[in-house]
Design an enzyme around this catalytic site. Sequence first.
Site, short mmCIF file in Angstrom:
data_model
loop_
_atom_site.label_atom_id
_atom_site.label_comp_id
_atom_site.label_asym_id
_atom_site.label_seq_id
_atom_site.Cartn_x
_atom_site.Cartn_y
_atom_site.Cartn_z
N LYS A 122 0.86 -1.19 0.00
CA LYS A 122 0.00 0.00 0.00
C LYS A 122 0.89 1.24 0.00
O LYS A 122 1.78 1.38 0.86
CB LYS A 122 -0.88 -0.04 1.24
CG LYS A 122 -2.20 0.69 1.12
CD LYS A 122 -3.00 0.44 2.39
CE LYS A 122 -4.41 0.92 2.28
NZ LYS A 122 -5.10 0.80 3.57
O1 G3P Z 1 -9.12 1.70 4.20
C1 G3P Z 1 -8.96 3.00 4.66
C2 G3P Z 1 -9.70 3.16 5.92
O2 G3P Z 1 -9.12 2.38 6.91
C3 G3P Z 1 -9.86 4.54 6.39
O3 G3P Z 1 -11.04 4.55 7.10
O4 G3P Z 1 -12.66 5.30 8.73
O5 G3P Z 1 -10.23 5.92 9.00
O6 G3P Z 1 -11.63 6.95 7.21
P1 G3P Z 1 -11.40 5.76 8.07
#
Ligand code: G3P
Length: 236
Positions: A104
């Site tokens: 990633k």
């Molecule tokens: O895959 C990306 C994700 O983990 C981000 O999620 O909820 O931190 O915006 P969030």
Amino acid sequence: MSLKFIKNYSIMPIIPPQNVAMKLFLDTANLDQVREIASWGILDGVTTNPSLVAKEEGADFKETVMAMCGLVNEVSAQVTGETFEEMKVQAEQYSSWHKNVVVKVPMTVEGLKTLNYCTSKGIHTNTTLVFSVSQAIMAAKSGATMISPFVGRLDDLGEDGMDLIADIMKAWEHYKFDTQVLVASVRNLDHVTRAATLGAHISTIPYKVFKVLPQHDLTDKGLKKFMEDWESVQSK
Ligand code: G3P
């Protein structure tokens, strides 16, 4: 019914589905969660990131990623370097751990250089922190295996994050990139539903939302009624 119709009917080919179903990834660094959802038989992959890893105190990152690779086909492990040189070293290191590792890489200029390098080496990549069509196109031109537009974080700003997915899928129709669109920062069932109706290739879903996917009130009610009726038959 005419003979001609029957004849034509009998030779009608079976139309294959346009595509495989949207892949379902779990967005977590927690191995127990991956074990549980993988046991359902429908989990295609896992995405981790430094924030998710930080929540799993004491867990060894490499061991966790390798254990996950034994359970699902694609596991994203994020580089933490900032320069191309730093990211390149980490990309080589992570990809040597297991064939299922997807490196990633953040959507920065240094990240683009890393993506191009990984593409040339056959290393699978996931471009993270994508918030615009221009970023999506540059990552795709760099040969990224997948890109992660963050829908929830756009929603947080009062935008509709799924509009970005719609725009990217529209662009993809013109250019036929191999790069898969992975809907990330998913916060609810509606994000998953809309990702599928837009034809996104993958959704990565947090554990709490994943647990909601198989549920429906009418399924529960219907099953309760079936069981009650079955019981009444048995007791006669
Ligand atoms: O895959 C990306 C994700 O983990 C981000 O999620 O909820 O931190 O915006 P969030």
